[in-house]
Design a protein around this motif. Structure first.
Motif, PDB file in Angstrom:
ATOM      1  N   THR A 107     -38.717 -63.915  51.244  1.00  0.00           N
ATOM      2  CA  THR A 107     -39.626 -64.505  50.263  1.00  0.00           C
ATOM      3  C   THR A 107     -38.905 -65.138  49.085  1.00  0.00           C
ATOM      4  OG1 THR A 107     -39.875 -62.418  49.047  1.00  0.00           O
ATOM      5  CG2 THR A 107     -41.451 -62.862  50.820  1.00  0.00           C
ATOM      6  N   ARG A 108     -37.772 -64.611  48.678  1.00  0.00           N
ATOM      7  CA  ARG A 108     -37.087 -65.095  47.468  1.00  0.00           C
ATOM      8  C   ARG A 108     -36.614 -66.535  47.610  1.00  0.00           C
ATOM      9  NH1 ARG A 108     -35.365 -60.754  43.611  1.00  0.00           N
ATOM     10  NH2 ARG A 108     -36.947 -59.227  44.153  1.00  0.00           N
ATOM     11  N   THR A 109     -36.168 -66.910  48.787  1.00  0.00           N
ATOM     12  CA  THR A 109     -35.750 -68.294  49.006  1.00  0.00           C
ATOM     13  C   THR A 109     -36.872 -69.089  49.659  1.00  0.00           C
ATOM     14  OG1 THR A 109     -34.795 -67.720  51.144  1.00  0.00           O
ATOM     15  CG2 THR A 109     -33.311 -67.732  49.239  1.00  0.00           C
ATOM     16  N   ARG A 110     -38.015 -68.413  49.815  1.00  0.00           N
ATOM     17  CA  ARG A 110     -39.173 -69.031  50.479  1.00  0.00           C
ATOM     18  C   ARG A 110     -38.746 -69.613  51.836  1.00  0.00           C
ATOM     19  NH1 ARG A 110     -43.549 -68.801  47.250  1.00  0.00           N
ATOM     20  NH2 ARG A 110     -43.194 -68.854  45.034  1.00  0.00           N
ATOM     21  N   THR A 111     -38.217 -68.751  52.677  1.00  0.00           N
ATOM     22  CA  THR A 111     -37.779 -69.170  54.008  1.00  0.00           C
ATOM     23  C   THR A 111     -38.904 -69.959  54.647  1.00  0.00           C
ATOM     24  OG1 THR A 111     -36.374 -67.226  54.192  1.00  0.00           O
ATOM     25  CG2 THR A 111     -36.926 -68.363  56.235  1.00  0.00           C
ATOM     26  N   ARG A 112     -38.649 -71.219  54.901  1.00  0.00           N
ATOM     27  CA  ARG A 112     -39.717 -72.098  55.389  1.00  0.00           C
ATOM     28  C   ARG A 112     -39.565 -72.431  56.866  1.00  0.00           C
ATOM     29  NH1 ARG A 112     -36.598 -74.378  51.632  1.00  0.00           N
ATOM     30  NH2 ARG A 112     -35.206 -75.989  52.350  1.00  0.00           N
ATOM     31  N   PHE A 113     -38.404 -72.120  57.435  1.00  0.00           N
ATOM     32  CA  PHE A 113     -38.243 -72.346  58.863  1.00  0.00           C
ATOM     33  C   PHE A 113     -37.521 -71.168  59.483  1.00  0.00           C
ATOM     34  CE2 PHE A 113     -36.009 -73.644  62.661  1.00  0.00           C
ATOM     35  CZ  PHE A 113     -37.048 -74.190  63.385  1.00  0.00           C
ATOM     36  N   MET A 114     -38.105 -70.670  60.536  1.00  0.00           N
ATOM     37  CA  MET A 114     -37.472 -69.613  61.307  1.00  0.00           C
ATOM     38  C   MET A 114     -37.997 -69.738  62.726  1.00  0.00           C
ATOM     39  SD  MET A 114     -37.342 -65.541  60.566  1.00  0.00           S
ATOM     40  CE  MET A 114     -38.578 -64.791  61.604  1.00  0.00           C
ATOM     41  N   ASP A 115     -37.089 -69.842  63.674  1.00  0.00           N
ATOM     42  CA  ASP A 115     -37.511 -69.904  65.073  1.00  0.00           C
ATOM     43  C   ASP A 115     -37.253 -68.550  65.724  1.00  0.00           C
ATOM     44  OD1 ASP A 115     -34.772 -69.896  65.450  1.00  0.00           O
ATOM     45  OD2 ASP A 115     -34.673 -71.950  66.207  1.00  0.00           O
ATOM     46  N   THR A 160     -43.833 -62.941  68.216  1.00  0.00           N
ATOM     47  CA  THR A 160     -42.779 -62.414  69.080  1.00  0.00           C
ATOM     48  C   THR A 160     -42.881 -60.900  69.264  1.00  0.00           C
ATOM     49  OG1 THR A 160     -41.273 -62.216  67.205  1.00  0.00           O
ATOM     50  CG2 THR A 160     -41.147 -64.250  68.527  1.00  0.00           C
ATOM     51  N   GLY A 161     -43.755 -60.241  68.520  1.00  0.00           N
ATOM     52  CA  GLY A 161     -43.941 -58.801  68.657  1.00  0.00           C
ATOM     53  C   GLY A 161     -42.991 -57.964  67.825  1.00  0.00           C
ATOM     54  N   VAL A 162     -42.156 -58.586  67.040  1.00  0.00           N
ATOM     55  CA  VAL A 162     -41.195 -57.845  66.220  1.00  0.00           C
ATOM     56  C   VAL A 162     -41.926 -56.994  65.176  1.00  0.00           C
ATOM     57  CG1 VAL A 162     -39.278 -58.078  64.569  1.00  0.00           C
ATOM     58  CG2 VAL A 162     -39.365 -59.504  66.622  1.00  0.00           C
ATOM     59  N   ARG A 163     -43.074 -57.471  64.706  1.00  0.00           N
ATOM     60  CA  ARG A 163     -43.836 -56.714  63.698  1.00  0.00           C
ATOM     61  C   ARG A 163     -44.260 -55.349  64.202  1.00  0.00           C
ATOM     62  NH1 ARG A 163     -48.891 -58.176  61.466  1.00  0.00           N
ATOM     63  NH2 ARG A 163     -48.556 -56.568  59.924  1.00  0.00           N
ATOM     64  N   ARG A 164     -44.365 -55.168  65.495  1.00  0.00           N
ATOM     65  CA  ARG A 164     -44.725 -53.849  66.027  1.00  0.00           C
ATOM     66  C   ARG A 164     -43.585 -52.858  65.871  1.00  0.00           C
ATOM     67  NH1 ARG A 164     -47.011 -56.963  70.619  1.00  0.00           N
ATOM     68  NH2 ARG A 164     -44.919 -56.746  71.453  1.00  0.00           N
ATOM     69  N   ASP A 165     -42.356 -53.349  65.838  1.00  0.00           N
ATOM     70  CA  ASP A 165     -41.178 -52.491  65.793  1.00  0.00           C
ATOM     71  C   ASP A 165     -40.560 -52.344  64.408  1.00  0.00           C
ATOM     72  OD1 ASP A 165     -41.387 -52.227  68.563  1.00  0.00           O
ATOM     73  OD2 ASP A 165     -40.177 -54.012  68.894  1.00  0.00           O
ATOM     74  N   VAL A 166     -40.736 -53.348  63.567  1.00  0.00           N
ATOM     75  CA  VAL A 166     -40.137 -53.360  62.239  1.00  0.00           C
ATOM     76  C   VAL A 166     -41.243 -53.576  61.216  1.00  0.00           C
ATOM     77  CG1 VAL A 166     -38.497 -54.556  60.726  1.00  0.00           C
ATOM     78  CG2 VAL A 166     -38.000 -54.328  63.162  1.00  0.00           C
ATOM     79  N   PRO A 167     -41.341 -52.699  60.218  1.00  0.00           N
ATOM     80  CA  PRO A 167     -42.358 -52.908  59.179  1.00  0.00           C
ATOM     81  C   PRO A 167     -42.108 -54.208  58.421  1.00  0.00           C
ATOM     82  CG  PRO A 167     -41.457 -50.682  59.070  1.00  0.00           C
ATOM     83  CD  PRO A 167     -40.607 -51.449  60.028  1.00  0.00           C
ATOM     84  N   VAL A 168     -43.149 -55.033  58.340  1.00  0.00           N
ATOM     85  CA  VAL A 168     -43.081 -56.283  57.589  1.00  0.00           C
ATOM     86  C   VAL A 168     -44.046 -56.157  56.417  1.00  0.00           C
ATOM     87  CG1 VAL A 168     -43.411 -58.784  57.655  1.00  0.00           C
ATOM     88  CG2 VAL A 168     -42.507 -57.595  59.668  1.00  0.00           C
ATOM     89  N   HIS A 169     -43.527 -56.338  55.208  1.00  0.00           N
ATOM     90  CA  HIS A 169     -44.311 -56.169  53.990  1.00  0.00           C
ATOM     91  C   HIS A 169     -44.519 -57.509  53.310  1.00  0.00           C
ATOM     92  CE1 HIS A 169     -43.878 -51.804  54.296  1.00  0.00           C
ATOM     93  NE2 HIS A 169     -42.653 -52.071  54.718  1.00  0.00           N
TER      94      HIS A 169
END
Length: 158
Positions: free
Chosen positions: A56-64, A101-110
């Motif tokens: 969030t700090r750099t406002r990541t705007r692209f991630m594949d 991608t289902g990563v949110r099920r394994d890693v808490p995303v806040h």
């Protein structure tokens, strides 16, 4: 100090660390980020309780999908006992990529840093906070999206 590809920033606190990731995460920088994050965590093994990746700090705007793979590889490569948290804006691309991608099920995303702090997550830190029991009464299995209450899980119910 571990070198990170620019513009990754590090905030190292006792028992926890915050890594601010760059505005774009793709094939061109994900392998170097992965190596840098894992080297950072390995250098602090035994002193690190929680590692937070901040998108969030750099406002990541692209991630594949390489960004999702980065998070999963970091999760699997962390020293034993180190918890991984991710901070991503719910309306941003990284959040959607982690969800699809289902990563949110394994890693808490806040949504923000306050939710990713170990004190809010209820985990023991080096300053003495207690750790929740993983399968105590009323606890949830897993984390984030797609979790089930203990009583709803077929192997644990009853």
């Amino acid at each position: 100090m571990t070198h990170f590809p620019s513009p990754c920033r590090v905030r190292d606190h006792p028992g926890r660390a915050l890594l601010v990731l760059p505005p774009e995460i793709d094939l061109s920088n994900a392998p170097a980020l992965r190596a840098g994050v894992l080297a950072f965590a390995a250098a602090r093994a035994g002193r690190l309780d929680v590692l937070v990746l901040d998108l969030t700090r750099t406002r990541t705007r692209f991630m594949d999908s390489q960004g999702a793979r980065l998070v999963e590889d970091v999760r699997h490569g962390l020293p034993p006992g180190v918890l991984l948290r991710v901070v991503a804006r719910p309306d941003g691309v990284p959040y959607r990529v982690l969800e699809v991608t289902g990563v949110r099920r394994d890693v808490p995303v806040h949504d923000d840093l306050s939710g990713a702090s170990p004190e809010r997550a209820g985990h023991r830190t080096r300053d003495g906070l207690s750790r929740r029991r993983a399968f105590g009464p009323g606890r949830r299995l897993g984390s984030g999206y797609g979790t089930r209450h203990r009583d709803q899980h077929p192997r644990l119910a009853g």
